[in-house]
Design an enzyme around this catalytic site. Structure first.
Site, PDB file in Angstrom:
ATOM      1  N   HIS A 129       0.815  -1.225   0.000  1.00 31.93           N
ATOM      2  CA  HIS A 129       0.000   0.000   0.000  1.00 31.93           C
ATOM      3  C   HIS A 129       0.849   1.275   0.000  1.00 31.93           C
ATOM      4  O   HIS A 129       0.312   2.365  -0.209  1.00 31.93           O
ATOM      5  CB  HIS A 129      -0.934   0.047   1.217  1.00 31.93           C
ATOM      6  N   ASP A 164      -2.626 -10.555  -2.508  1.00 34.11           N
ATOM      7  CA  ASP A 164      -3.252 -10.048  -1.286  1.00 34.11           C
ATOM      8  C   ASP A 164      -4.706  -9.690  -1.603  1.00 34.11           C
ATOM      9  O   ASP A 164      -5.043  -9.336  -2.728  1.00 34.11           O
ATOM     10  CB  ASP A 164      -2.487  -8.803  -0.823  1.00 34.11           C
ATOM     11  N   HIS A 166      -6.380  -7.154  -0.688  1.00 29.16           N
ATOM     12  CA  HIS A 166      -6.535  -5.717  -0.942  1.00 29.16           C
ATOM     13  C   HIS A 166      -5.758  -5.327  -2.201  1.00 29.16           C
ATOM     14  O   HIS A 166      -4.712  -5.922  -2.491  1.00 29.16           O
ATOM     15  CB  HIS A 166      -6.006  -4.904   0.248  1.00 29.16           C
ATOM     16  N   ASP A 251      -4.718 -12.758   3.065  1.00 28.84           N
ATOM     17  CA  ASP A 251      -5.983 -12.310   3.665  1.00 28.84           C
ATOM     18  C   ASP A 251      -7.203 -12.546   2.776  1.00 28.84           C
ATOM     19  O   ASP A 251      -8.314 -12.170   3.152  1.00 28.84           O
ATOM     20  CB  ASP A 251      -5.899 -10.835   4.095  1.00 28.84           C
TER      21      ASP A 251
HETATM   22 ZN   LIG Z   1      -4.384  -7.107   2.502  1.00 34.53          ZN
END
Ligand SMILES: [Zn+2]
Length: 342
Positions: A129, A164, A166, A251
């Site tokens: 991120h 991931d 996200h 995740d």
């Molecule tokens: Zn994540």
């Protein structure tokens, strides 16, 4: 096949407030997954060399680097600093962050010198991120981007596969205009950080080298597999990467407390195998990103290790029949239209 794990006890010194999901216990969960792997005898561990400042400024603004370092220095263990609402730091965070950012460079040295065939950077804080200008979402520096930029500058074609749950917004931002690095992300939609639509395909010279596969909550493994076959593998074959860097966040596992996807550790293993099968000539390494259910992290890590050494091991069964099929078709169509337009 031999595998080197790049890790360090100092990643555990990046402590976080009580109840924070991105916590030191994740390291032990991943190490347990390595210990349980039937390929454990092929694994050795080593500490990373800290990333040199030149490698950090090749990805991040100097002002952002200075802010992160100063915020860590001004914090105390009892009174953490904050780089954003989700990104708490203590004094030891800075050293951990620079080690995490250097882990991939250490891995490159190991693979290039043939001291190892493949690598897993078991690091904290995670990185995907972190944008060129901002630390965010548990991430201080973008670990995978530091390595990808260094490899690209050395003449390599680098594929980053971000599994991931996200969207890897920071990594995408780093390479959105760069045709030397292909960025592919599978992620739950909608979800933090809100980027990663299928029509985000890259800009300027990088147009076509960003591939986003947003998928609905509950998506099962069969639809991830279809997305590789129908959308991602043809793009990868066209790009012909010499290195594959996997942003391995776990995740999207169905047990994860922050997300709502339908994957098992078996699905993750299959996804990694499918990605690797589409990059037969590439050197391969993985970086730990997210993953907040400890048992899921353990099982997924076991699967990752087996896949990396080409000795596949399924710790859970693969899934099928959930939502996601229509989304994969929609991604294919939106991407085709975006590539044709302008
Ligand atoms: Zn994540």
């Amino acid at each position: 096949m031999s595998l080197v794990v790049i890790t360090d006890d100092r990643f555990g010194d990046h402590t976080v407030p009580a109840g924070f999901p991105e916590r030191p216990a994740r390291l032990g969960a991943a190490l347990a997954g390595i210990a349980r792997s039937h390929a454990v005898d092929a694994v050795r561990s080593m500490s990373p060399t800290p990333a040199p400042m030149e490698a950090l400024v090749a990805v991040h603004d100097q002002a952002m680097i200075d802010l992160a370092r100063e915020t860590c220095a001004a914090a105390t263990v009892d009174r953490p600093g904050h780089l954003d609402a989700d990104t708490a730091v203590v004094p030891a965070t800075w050293e951990a962050s620079v080690l995490a950012a250097g882990a991939g460079l250490t891995a490159v040295d190991e693979l290039r010198s043939a001291r190892a065939d493949t690598a897993f950077c078991l690091v904290r804080p995670p990185g995907h991120h972190a944008t060129p200008s901002h630390s965010m979402g548990f991430c201080v520096l973008n670990n995978v981007a530091v390595t990808a930029r260094a490899l690209a500058d050395a003449g390599e074609r680098v594929l980053i596969a971000d599994i991931d749950c996200h969207h890897g917004n920071g990594t995408q931002d780093c390479f959105i205009g760069d045709p030397r690095v292909m960025f592919v992300s599978w992620h739950q939609w909608p979800l933090y950080p809100g980027t990663g639509r299928a029509d985000e395909i890259g800009i300027d010279a990088g147009r076509g080298f960003t591939v986003n596969v947003p998928l609905p909550p509950g998506t099962t493994g069969d639809h991830y597999r279809a997305s590789v076959e129908q959308i991602v593998a043809p793009e990868i074959e066209r790009f012909d990467p010499t290195w594959l860097l996997i942003s391995a966040g776990f995740d999207a596992h169905r047990a994860d407390p922050l997300t709502s996807m339908g994957l098992t550790a078996g699905d993750y293993t299959q996804l990694i195998v499918d990605i690797m099968d589409s990059t037969p000539r590439a050197k391969v390494m993985a970086f730990l990103e997210g993953g907040y259910d400890l048992e899921a992290v353990t099982k997924c890590t076991t699967g990752l290790i087996g896949a990396l050494v080409q000795s596949t091991e399924f710790t859970e069964t693969v899934t099928s029949g959930g939502p996601g099929g229509a989304a994969v078709q929609a991604v294919a169509e939106v991407r085709k239209r975006a590539m044709e337009g302008g």
